[in-house]
Design a protein around this motif. Structure first.
Motif, PDB file in Angstrom:
ATOM      1  N   ASN A  20       0.821  -1.216   0.000  1.00  0.00           N
ATOM      2  CA  ASN A  20       0.000   0.000   0.000  1.00  0.00           C
ATOM      3  C   ASN A  20       0.854   1.265   0.000  1.00  0.00           C
ATOM      4  O   ASN A  20       0.644   2.183  -0.800  1.00  0.00           O
ATOM      5  CB  ASN A  20      -0.940   0.008   1.212  1.00  0.00           C
ATOM      6  CG  ASN A  20      -2.067  -1.002   1.072  1.00  0.00           C
ATOM      7  OD1 ASN A  20      -2.422  -1.385  -0.045  1.00  0.00           O
ATOM      8  ND2 ASN A  20      -2.635  -1.440   2.192  1.00  0.00           N
ATOM      9  N   ALA A  23       2.901   1.680  -3.203  1.00  0.00           N
ATOM     10  CA  ALA A  23       2.048   2.120  -4.312  1.00  0.00           C
ATOM     11  C   ALA A  23       1.819   3.628  -4.253  1.00  0.00           C
ATOM     12  O   ALA A  23       1.822   4.311  -5.285  1.00  0.00           O
ATOM     13  CB  ALA A  23       0.718   1.371  -4.269  1.00  0.00           C
ATOM     14  N   GLU A  24       1.635   4.164  -3.045  1.00  0.00           N
ATOM     15  CA  GLU A  24       1.447   5.614  -2.897  1.00  0.00           C
ATOM     16  C   GLU A  24       2.681   6.379  -3.360  1.00  0.00           C
ATOM     17  O   GLU A  24       2.576   7.388  -4.064  1.00  0.00           O
ATOM     18  CB  GLU A  24       1.143   5.950  -1.433  1.00  0.00           C
ATOM     19  CG  GLU A  24      -0.234   5.514  -0.957  1.00  0.00           C
ATOM     20  CD  GLU A  24      -0.489   5.932   0.473  1.00  0.00           C
ATOM     21  OE1 GLU A  24       0.273   6.794   0.982  1.00  0.00           O
ATOM     22  OE2 GLU A  24      -1.432   5.412   1.087  1.00  0.00           O
ATOM     23  N   THR A  29      -1.938   2.465  -7.941  1.00  0.00           N
ATOM     24  CA  THR A  29      -2.897   1.836  -7.046  1.00  0.00           C
ATOM     25  C   THR A  29      -2.295   0.547  -6.513  1.00  0.00           C
ATOM     26  O   THR A  29      -1.376  -0.020  -7.130  1.00  0.00           O
ATOM     27  CB  THR A  29      -4.211   1.517  -7.776  1.00  0.00           C
ATOM     28  OG1 THR A  29      -3.948   0.553  -8.808  1.00  0.00           O
ATOM     29  CG2 THR A  29      -4.813   2.782  -8.386  1.00  0.00           C
ATOM     30  N   GLN A  30      -2.801   0.093  -5.376  1.00  0.00           N
ATOM     31  CA  GLN A  30      -2.276  -1.145  -4.787  1.00  0.00           C
ATOM     32  C   GLN A  30      -2.454  -2.342  -5.728  1.00  0.00           C
ATOM     33  O   GLN A  30      -1.509  -3.126  -5.914  1.00  0.00           O
ATOM     34  CB  GLN A  30      -2.952  -1.387  -3.431  1.00  0.00           C
ATOM     35  CG  GLN A  30      -2.461  -2.624  -2.694  1.00  0.00           C
ATOM     36  CD  GLN A  30      -3.283  -3.867  -3.032  1.00  0.00           C
ATOM     37  OE1 GLN A  30      -4.468  -3.738  -3.381  1.00  0.00           O
ATOM     38  NE2 GLN A  30      -2.670  -5.033  -2.961  1.00  0.00           N
ATOM     39  N   SER A  32      -2.562  -2.338  -8.999  1.00  0.00           N
ATOM     40  CA  SER A  32      -1.661  -2.193 -10.150  1.00  0.00           C
ATOM     41  C   SER A  32      -0.244  -2.629  -9.795  1.00  0.00           C
ATOM     42  O   SER A  32       0.424  -3.325 -10.574  1.00  0.00           O
ATOM     43  CB  SER A  32      -1.646  -0.743 -10.635  1.00  0.00           C
ATOM     44  OG  SER A  32      -2.902  -0.359 -11.123  1.00  0.00           O
TER      45      SER A  32
END
Length: 300
Positions: A20, A23-24, A29-30, A32
């Motif tokens: 998570n 990804a940020e 996105t998580q 992806s």
């Protein structure tokens, strides 16, 4: 196939440890990021991360990738910059470090020729002690060092390429008494003072250790400027020494002469030193090519 984005994803995910948050940071996105890593694992046929309740841990395969990822990304970034520079009609800058012997001989020939042939390349030349040049190569301040291998102690991240091995010759003024000595031996040289580049510490130490009939070598001048050394030789009975190609132009003027004596302890070696990444620089490639041509001509 591993792509640059995969390397960035692996590096960030390893550093952060959770899908998570990684990804940020990557602006993804998580799902992806998860799908991207899973697809790469499928393509490679190995697991890159161990999934735990606290996040992910890199596997042995990922650790191997991480050893090379930063260098690969840097090479790609350098290549991208070079292409942009070439497309805009520029090639960029080149920062070169060298010592007093090289600056006196090679650089006086090569730099004007290089600037004439490649006026779009901005050359910055630094004359310094080899240790300082090595430090600047390691921290990225310099792109290239042209040095004598006698003074080079390299780390693993630096590459050394041999350019030339040249006998070191002993030089005196025209009409020097030693020119009249038959079967010249080193003991004859010890009767006269030496003027040498200060940078040649090993040679100076070796000279000081040589004695004959209670006499040791005398050093009258040490300076990292061959113009001053030659001036000293021309106006005294002092002896200097250097690679034979250094004195070719001066010998034609017949103000100095080479002694008929060679010592294997005084062989001169030149090398090019650089990081593996800098060889991807267009300016670096062009300059090294010209340097090699210059040394090949001296070897003929």
């Amino acid at each position: 196939m591993i792509k640059p984005r995969h390397l960035q994803q692996i590096m960030v995910l390893t550093e952060i440890g959770t899908i998570n948050q990684a990804a940020e940071v990557l602006c993804m996105t998580q799902p992806s990021l998860t799908n991207s890593i899973k697809k790469l694992e499928h393509d490679l046929g190995v697991s890159l991360f161990e999934r735990t309740s606290k996040g992910v841990k890199p596997t042995l395969y990922t650790e191997h990738i991480l050893k090379q990822a930063p260098q690969i990304l840097q090479q790609l970034d350098t290549l991208h910059k070079e292409i942009k520079l070439l497309s805009s009609g520029q090639v960029g800058e080149l920062h070169i470090g060298t010592g007093p012997v090289i600056i006196h001989a090679l650089m006086k020939d090569v730099i004007p020729l290089f600037s004439k042939r490649y006026p779009e390349i901005e050359v910055h030349l630094y004359v310094d002690h080899p240790k300082n040049i090595i430090d600047k190569l390691e921290n990225g301040t310099l792109d290239l060092g042209i040095l004598s291998t006698e003074y080079v102690d390299l780390s693993e991240e630096l590459i050394s390429v041999s350019l030339l091995q040249d006998p070191t010759r002993f030089i005196v003024r025209a009409g020097h008494p030693l020119l009249e000595v038959g079967q010249l031996e080193f003991k004859h040289l010890l009767a006269y003072p030496f003027a040498l580049p200060r940078i040649a510490k090993q040679k100076i130490q070796w000279l000081r250790s040589q004695t004959h009939a209670g006499h040791s070598a005398r050093i009258c001048l040490t300076v990292n400027d061959y113009d001053l050394l030659i001036h000293q030789v021309k106006h005294s009975n002092a002896i200097t020494a250097g690679p034979s190609h250094l004195f070719q132009a001066l010998l034609k003027q017949k103000e100095i002469a080479i002694l008929d004596y060679q010592n294997p302890a005084f062989t001169w070696h030149a090398c090019a030193v650089y990081k593996s990444i800098t060889i991807h620089s267009m300016g670096m490639k062009l300059f090294l090519e010209m340097i090699r041509d210059w040394f090949e001509q001296k070897n003929v």
